[in-house]
Motif scaffolding. Structure first.
Motif, short mmCIF file in Angstrom:
data_model
loop_
_atom_site.label_atom_id
_atom_site.label_comp_id
_atom_site.label_asym_id
_atom_site.label_seq_id
_atom_site.Cartn_x
_atom_site.Cartn_y
_atom_site.Cartn_z
N VAL A 79 125.13 139.29 -18.30
CA VAL A 79 123.90 138.73 -17.75
C VAL A 79 123.99 137.22 -17.87
O VAL A 79 123.88 136.67 -18.97
CB VAL A 79 122.66 139.28 -18.49
CG1 VAL A 79 121.40 138.62 -17.97
CG2 VAL A 79 122.58 140.79 -18.34
N ASP A 80 124.21 136.56 -16.74
CA ASP A 80 124.45 135.12 -16.76
C ASP A 80 123.77 134.41 -15.58
O ASP A 80 124.16 133.30 -15.21
CB ASP A 80 125.95 134.83 -16.73
CG ASP A 80 126.66 135.51 -15.55
OD1 ASP A 80 125.98 136.21 -14.77
OD2 ASP A 80 127.88 135.31 -15.40
N ASN A 81 122.75 135.06 -15.00
CA ASN A 81 122.01 134.48 -13.88
C ASN A 81 122.95 134.18 -12.70
O ASN A 81 122.80 133.17 -12.02
CB ASN A 81 121.27 133.20 -14.29
CG ASN A 81 120.21 132.79 -13.28
OD1 ASN A 81 119.72 133.61 -12.51
ND2 ASN A 81 119.86 131.51 -13.26
N TRP A 82 123.88 135.09 -12.47
CA TRP A 82 124.85 134.96 -11.38
C TRP A 82 125.30 136.35 -10.95
O TRP A 82 125.57 137.21 -11.80
CB TRP A 82 126.06 134.15 -11.84
CG TRP A 82 127.14 133.94 -10.81
CD1 TRP A 82 127.10 133.16 -9.71
CD2 TRP A 82 128.46 134.51 -10.84
NE1 TRP A 82 128.31 133.19 -9.03
CE2 TRP A 82 129.17 134.02 -9.71
CE3 TRP A 82 129.14 135.38 -11.71
CZ2 TRP A 82 130.49 134.37 -9.42
CZ3 TRP A 82 130.46 135.72 -11.42
CH2 TRP A 82 131.12 135.22 -10.29
N VAL A 83 125.34 136.58 -9.65
CA VAL A 83 125.77 137.88 -9.14
C VAL A 83 127.23 137.75 -8.72
O VAL A 83 127.54 137.22 -7.64
CB VAL A 83 124.90 138.35 -7.98
CG1 VAL A 83 125.41 139.68 -7.42
CG2 VAL A 83 123.45 138.48 -8.42
N GLY A 84 128.13 138.21 -9.56
CA GLY A 84 129.54 138.12 -9.26
C GLY A 84 130.06 139.28 -8.45
O GLY A 84 130.99 139.12 -7.65
N ASP A 85 129.47 140.45 -8.65
CA ASP A 85 129.93 141.65 -7.92
C ASP A 85 129.01 141.87 -6.72
O ASP A 85 128.10 142.70 -6.75
CB ASP A 85 129.93 142.86 -8.85
CG ASP A 85 130.74 144.02 -8.27
OD1 ASP A 85 130.94 144.05 -7.04
OD2 ASP A 85 131.15 144.91 -9.04
N VAL A 86 129.25 141.12 -5.67
CA VAL A 86 128.41 141.20 -4.48
C VAL A 86 128.51 142.57 -3.80
O VAL A 86 127.48 143.12 -3.37
CB VAL A 86 128.75 140.05 -3.51
CG1 VAL A 86 127.95 140.17 -2.22
CG2 VAL A 86 128.48 138.70 -4.17
N PRO A 87 129.69 143.18 -3.66
CA PRO A 87 129.74 144.51 -3.04
C PRO A 87 128.91 145.55 -3.77
O PRO A 87 128.20 146.34 -3.15
CB PRO A 87 131.24 144.85 -3.07
CG PRO A 87 131.92 143.53 -3.09
CD PRO A 87 131.05 142.65 -3.93
#
Length: 590
Positions: free
Chosen positions: A306-314
């Motif tokens: 949880v880092d305020n970033w969506v890395g796994d968009v798919p």
């Protein structure tokens, strides 16, 4: 071989290409040539004398040559170099009476690395940008800084803010692909005249329409370039423009204000016969920030932290649901919810433009936290209603035959009245003088035409922000899949696609959008070192003293210079389970 999503004509070429590749034995690594490294050279002469010595360049007039001292250019410290400007193939159009030529500038460093970089520009071209050679995402370095000789052009017309050059058939074709064909040999000859040898290696790159130029060049001129760099490639640009107009009509259904005036191309304010919806009120900045927060809430942890970033968009596309994850307003719109009608529009826009029969006109878009960015609103609202962007481009460049009234044309009325059933097919049409359709002169040839690029050992890197609001990341994935349908497992030997999570159109958004793609491309082309991850950095407050280099949309909760690995599709950056969440080293591509 079944190739879904492409035409019968493309299938035929694909089959031919597969046969040729099989005959060439492309399954073994030894079948591809390894291109040698470029050898540096230098120019010790007087830049002002260059113009006088360049008399044998076909169809070319050199208008000036001068020395540019080392200093800041386009916000980057740049070495001393020669600046040469000129034009090619000047003519007077028999169709609209305007004068056209292919304008260009070349910047040739005194200390040259032996390489040529064709800077493909964006928008509808029409102006010669500084030939520095941007290399991906937010500004970090340039091809000129690295010692490349760099070319920039206007793609054959001199009208950056208006699309009316589309009335001239040749200007259309120059814009689509022919300017590259004309400029490439000229630039190489000019380089040879200055340094005493032609470039050892040639590269072409750009973003947006420049990314489209890159994919077109890869398919048409794969025998003339060693490396291609395509960013946010609008390779289906006419389709994307149609989708923008369709989107205006969607937003109009939930707009809360109207406009009584519009502006012509000359800037004249005109009173509309009746007020039209102000589509910029369809989703306010507050509402878009709320949508982004709900996407992050649902998808943040999917990459392992949880880092305020969506890395796994798919994975986010499967997890996020507009209906259940966004609150529905029970009263007035206050930024904390969406009305049922807004939810319908949001869903429709992300599903992609369709005609009245439900047939797809353009690709779908992924849900991404970058919807909160200012660039999203600019592209979806302002650019889709302005004369100089999608309405004008569709009417004058992409429609066959084109509109002809350049005086009274208005963007918003055109977008609102655009009939996708009858007008959208005209991007595939030919008529009289217009012997090539927009989808012929703008789009790259079928992926099978990449065989020239493949066979000579050349390489291509494509990158695309997943929050791009105008050229869909999903569309670029479709292109990449069509390449794989032809080249199968060999695709990875010469083409790589890098998604940039959160990044909008070419840069910006809640993203690590500062990266250099040319270094890995050169190493791949000239050393045989295939790239894996590319490290990208955020450009938050304090990372530069130059305001233009700061990305104000980097979240405050991030380290201002947070780094992330950009991973080759279809892998995604996944947290290793330990380590500083602000460092790329704490993530792996899986």
């Amino acid at each position: 071989m079944k190739l879904p999503g492409i035409t019968r004509h493309q299938k035929l070429y694909a089959a031919m290409s597969v046969s040729l590749l099989a005959l060439a034995g492309c399954g073994s690594d030894s079948s591809l040539p390894q291109l040698s490294e470029a050898v540096p050279a230098s120019f010790t002469g007087d830049c002002s004398t260059v113009a006088a010595s360049l008399t044998a360049l076909k169809g070319t007039v050199i208008t000036s040559s001068s020395t540019v001292a080392a200093g800041v250019l386009s916000n980057i410290n740049t070495p001393e170099h020669c600046l040469v400007t000129g034009k090619m193939n000047e003519r007077v159009s028999a169709v609209d009476g305007a004068t056209y030529y292919i304008g260009f500038q070349m910047r040739l460093p005194k200390s040259w690395n032996g390489r040529f970089f064709y800077q493909a520009n964006g928008g509808t071209d029409g102006a010669v940008s500084n030939a520095v050679g941007a290399l991906g995402g937010g500004p970090v370095t340039s091809a000129l800084v690295k010692g490349f000789a760099v070319l920039s052009s206007d793609a054959g017309h001199q009208s950056q803010t208006t699309p009316f050059f589309g009335i001239d058939p040749q200007a259309r074709i120059d814009y689509g692909y022919n300017a590259v064909a004309q400029l490439t040999p000229m630039a190489k000859d000019l380089i040879k005249s200055v340094y005493g040898k032609a470039p050892d290696r040639s590269y072409l790159g750009g973003c947006s329409n420049g990314g489209r130029h890159a994919l077109v060049a890869a398919s048409r001129y794969g025998d003339q370039y060693d490396g291609i760099l395509g960013g946010s490639p609008g390779y289906n640009l006419p389709k994307a423009a149609v989708a923008q107009l369709w989107g205006v009509q969607q937003y109009a259904t939930v707009a809360t204000a109207t406009l009584a005036t519009d502006k012509t191309a000359s800037g004249t304010v005109v009173t509309l016969p009746k007020p039209l919806p102000d589509v910029s009120t369809a989703f306010t900045a507050t509402e878009r920030a709320m949508i982004a927060s709900k996407i992050v809430d649902k998808c943040d942890a999917l990459d392992g932290v949880v880092d305020n970033w969506v890395g796994d968009v798919p994975a986010c596309q499967k997890a996020f649901n507009v209906s259940t994850d966004i609150p529905t307003c029970s009263g007035d719109r206050d930024g904390s919810c969406l009305t049922s009608a807004q939810k319908t529009v949001l869903t429709n826009v992300h599903a992609g433009a369709k005609n009245s029969a439900g047939a797809s006109l353009y690709s779908s878009f992924p849900y991404d936290a970058g919807i909160s960015s200012a660039g999203w609103a600019t592209w979806k609202y302002a650019n889709s209603t302005g004369v100089g962007r999608d309405p004008g481009a569709t009417a004058f460049i992409f429609t066959t035959p084109p509109q002809t009234d350049t005086i009274n044309f208005l963007g918003l009325p055109y977008a609102m009245s655009f009939n996708v059933d009858t007008e959208a097919p005209k991007i595939f049409a030919t008529s009289g003088l217009y012997t090539e359709s927009a989808m012929s002169f703008m789009a790259p040839l079928p992926p099978s035409n990449l065989s020239k690029l493949y066979d000579r050992g050349a390489k291509m890197i494509v990158y695309h922000g997943t929050a791009d609001p105008v050229f869909s990341f999903n569309d670029t994935v479709s292109w990449f899949d069509s390449v794989k349908a032809v080249f199968s497992s060999n695709t990875d030997r010469f083409v790589k696609l890098y998604p940039v999570p959160g990044m909008g159109h070419c840069s910006g958004g809640p993203a690590a959008d500062q990266f250099d793609m040319i270094e890995p491309l050169v190493n791949w082309v000239e050393k045989g070192v295939a790239p894996s991850t590319v490290v990208a950095a955020a450009r938050g407050t304090g990372t530069s003293t130059i305001p233009a280099l700061i990305n104000a949309e980097v979240p405050a909760s991030w380290a201002p210079n947070r780094t992330r690995p950009l991973c080759p599709y279809p892998t995604v950056a996944t947290y290793n389970g330990s380590g500083d969440m602000n460092l790329a080293a704490s993530f792996s591509c899986k």
